[in-house]
Write a protein that holds these residues in place. Structure first.
Motif, PDB file in Angstrom:
ATOM      1  N   UNK A   1      -1.793   4.491  -0.910  1.00 44.74           N
ATOM      2  CA  UNK A   1      -2.306   4.663  -2.272  1.00 44.74           C
ATOM      3  C   UNK A   1      -3.823   4.597  -2.308  1.00 44.74           C
ATOM      4  N   UNK A   2      -4.412   3.706  -1.510  1.00 49.50           N
ATOM      5  CA  UNK A   2      -5.879   3.634  -1.459  1.00 49.50           C
ATOM      6  C   UNK A   2      -6.463   4.920  -0.899  1.00 49.50           C
ATOM      7  N   UNK A   3      -5.842   5.452   0.172  1.00 46.72           N
ATOM      8  CA  UNK A   3      -6.335   6.696   0.761  1.00 46.72           C
ATOM      9  C   UNK A   3      -6.237   7.844  -0.242  1.00 46.72           C
ATOM     10  N   UNK A   4      -5.127   7.920  -0.945  1.00 47.98           N
ATOM     11  CA  UNK A   4      -4.976   8.980  -1.941  1.00 47.98           C
ATOM     12  C   UNK A   4      -6.013   8.855  -3.045  1.00 47.98           C
TER      13      UNK A   4
ATOM     14  N   UNK B   1      -6.823  20.182   3.548  1.00 42.85           N
ATOM     15  CA  UNK B   1      -7.254  20.492   4.920  1.00 42.85           C
ATOM     16  C   UNK B   1      -8.723  20.184   5.105  1.00 42.85           C
ATOM     17  N   UNK B   2      -9.204  19.081   4.512  1.00 46.00           N
ATOM     18  CA  UNK B   2     -10.628  18.700   4.614  1.00 46.00           C
ATOM     19  C   UNK B   2     -10.864  18.003   5.948  1.00 46.00           C
ATOM     20  N   UNK B   3     -10.829  18.774   7.022  1.00 49.00           N
ATOM     21  CA  UNK B   3     -11.045  18.199   8.348  1.00 49.00           C
ATOM     22  C   UNK B   3      -9.988  17.150   8.629  1.00 49.00           C
ATOM     23  N   UNK B   4     -10.437  15.942   9.000  1.00 51.55           N
ATOM     24  CA  UNK B   4      -9.537  14.821   9.257  1.00 51.55           C
ATOM     25  C   UNK B   4      -9.383  13.918   8.052  1.00 51.55           C
ATOM     26  N   UNK B   5      -9.994  14.291   6.926  1.00 48.40           N
ATOM     27  CA  UNK B   5      -9.939  13.427   5.753  1.00 48.40           C
ATOM     28  C   UNK B   5      -8.736  13.812   4.901  1.00 48.40           C
ATOM     29  N   UNK B   6      -7.545  13.414   5.354  1.00 50.77           N
ATOM     30  CA  UNK B   6      -6.360  13.563   4.537  1.00 50.77           C
ATOM     31  C   UNK B   6      -5.741  12.192   4.364  1.00 50.77           C
ATOM     32  N   UNK B   7      -4.743  12.125   3.515  1.00 49.95           N
ATOM     33  CA  UNK B   7      -4.183  10.816   3.176  1.00 49.95           C
ATOM     34  C   UNK B   7      -3.592  10.120   4.388  1.00 49.95           C
ATOM     35  N   UNK B   8      -2.909  10.866   5.268  1.00 53.85           N
ATOM     36  CA  UNK B   8      -2.270  10.233   6.428  1.00 53.85           C
ATOM     37  C   UNK B   8      -3.306   9.663   7.388  1.00 53.85           C
ATOM     38  N   UNK B   9      -4.340  10.469   7.716  1.00 51.52           N
ATOM     39  CA  UNK B   9      -5.363   9.984   8.642  1.00 51.52           C
ATOM     40  C   UNK B   9      -6.144   8.817   8.039  1.00 51.52           C
ATOM     41  N   UNK B  10      -6.491   8.948   6.766  1.00 51.54           N
ATOM     42  CA  UNK B  10      -7.263   7.879   6.137  1.00 51.54           C
ATOM     43  C   UNK B  10      -6.436   6.603   6.013  1.00 51.54           C
ATOM     44  N   UNK B  11      -5.143   6.740   5.695  1.00 52.43           N
ATOM     45  CA  UNK B  11      -4.272   5.556   5.629  1.00 52.43           C
ATOM     46  C   UNK B  11      -4.173   4.889   6.988  1.00 52.43           C
ATOM     47  N   UNK B  12      -4.047   5.689   8.051  1.00 54.27           N
ATOM     48  CA  UNK B  12      -3.991   5.123   9.399  1.00 54.27           C
ATOM     49  C   UNK B  12      -5.302   4.433   9.763  1.00 54.27           C
ATOM     50  N   UNK B  13      -6.423   5.033   9.369  1.00 50.48           N
ATOM     51  CA  UNK B  13      -7.724   4.407   9.634  1.00 50.48           C
ATOM     52  C   UNK B  13      -7.863   3.085   8.887  1.00 50.48           C
ATOM     53  N   UNK B  14      -7.370   3.045   7.642  1.00 48.79           N
ATOM     54  CA  UNK B  14      -7.415   1.794   6.888  1.00 48.79           C
ATOM     55  C   UNK B  14      -6.565   0.717   7.539  1.00 48.79           C
TER      56      UNK B  14
END
Length: 351
Positions: A17-20, A187-200
């Motif tokens: 939810x934070x990534x979204x 498709x904003x590079x690696x800035x999608x919800x899944x990648x950002x959630x994993x990074x968080x």
């Protein structure tokens, strides 16, 4: 294991939810340029873009899943690409529902997609038009659906140019349904919800590990300092006890040892005072050495032998003798003597 699964699910939901929210906020702040590809009867696309430059093509061909036109990379990179396909590629069906179902329209259609279309929910992509009132208690929406394979053939043709997002739409003229979006991919590079959630999640794990290490180090340092403090307190207590025991008296106590040393060690001031009283006025002392109870003096006098009995007459000195020959240089006003004697420790000067 059962304990950690709910925790992991809760953290995953929270980071998702934070990534979204972050991506949605970024999209609101930085709005990409919209490039619209409208499919023609020949299968190619007409290009609609705000502020279109002269080197951007007005029309793009499409064949075997590939777009063919010059300067496509600057056109699509970082833009929002809307692919508007002709209605003939979709299955269009009206759906009448109760008016209170307007807020849950997409979920209702997804649950019934296998009955409304020949495909299952995993095989189809679909969209719903804005609901229109068809009576006092009912609404009508137009459903546009096609296979995921058809939609992805167009999405993959564009995704190689790194757009910010890709949407597949169609224009539904029936009942003035307007444009219906059936698929969208960020498709904003690696800035999608899944990648950002994993990074968080990785960041939270790193912070938790750092906090655990900090707590462990702090506990170890605190224990070590506590042990040192206890040892210092023990040494201080022992030293205080020894001082109190010495203050109570006894020949072996530190106070008694200091008292003995006070009376057994000759005082330099008293030695100097005693010498000044026994030496005659014509005698000058140029060097004086006092080590323990041994005194050595050097100087010049008129009569060196007479100094020995004078020194021994003092109760502060004994065994006076010459430790070097007496000499007389032509330039000296008298004899140069070197006398040593033993000092008798006394704390008072004899009158």
């Amino acid at each position: 294991m059962n304990l950690f699964q709910p925790i992991g699910a809760a953290l995953g939901a929270w980071t998702g939810s934070v990534a979204a929210a972050l991506i949605a906020g970024l999209d609101r702040i930085v709005s990409p340029r919209v490039v619209r590809l409208v499919e023609g009867d020949d299968g190619g696309f007409a290009v609609e873009a705000a502020g279109k430059a002269e080197n951007i093509p007005a029309r793009i061909g499409f064949s075997d899943g590939t777009l063919s036109a010059p300067n496509l990379a600057p056109l699509f990179r970082g833009s929002r690409v809307e692919i508007v396909l002709q209605p003939k590629r979709f299955l269009l069906r009206p759906l009448e529902l109760p008016a209170r179902a307007a807020d849950f329209l997409e979920g209702i259609v997804r649950a019934q997609i296998d009955r409304l279309t020949p495909w299952s929910a995993s095989e189809a992509v679909f969209g719903c038009s804005a609901p229109a009132a068809s009576g006092a208690e009912s609404i009508t929406t137009m459903i546009a659906a096609t296979t995921r394979k058809v939609a992805m053939s167009y999405v993959q043709a564009v995704s190689g140019f790194h757009p910010a997002s890709i949407a597949v739409c169609t224009d539904v003229s029936e009942r003035d349904a307007g444009r219906v979006k059936v698929f969208e991919q960020k498709a904003r590079g690696h800035l999608d919800a899944a990648h950002l959630s994993r990074a968080l999640l990785i960041g939270l794990g790193a912070v938790a590990a750092a906090a655990l290490v900090s707590v462990s180090v702090a506990a170890y340092v605190a224990d070590n300092l506590g042990a040192q403090e206890d040892e210092l307190a023990r040494q201080i207590s022992a030293r205080r006890a020894a001082i109190r025991a010495g203050a109570d008296g006894g020949d072996r106590s530190p106070v008694a040892a200091l008292e003995r040393r006070k009376y057994e060690t000759p005082a330099s001031v008293i030695v100097l005072e005693a010498l000044s009283q026994v030496l005659p006025d014509h005698t000058y002392v140029t060097e004086l050495h006092l080590a323990a109870n041994k005194l050595q003096i050097s100087g010049i006098t008129r009569d060196a032998p007479s100094l020995i009995p004078l020194i021994e007459q003092s109760p502060h000195f004994a065994r006076a003798t010459f430790y070097a020959p007496t000499t007389r240089a032509p330039s000296d006003p008298g004899e140069r003597f070197h006398i040593e004697a033993r000092v008798e420790p006394k704390n008072t000067v004899a009158p």
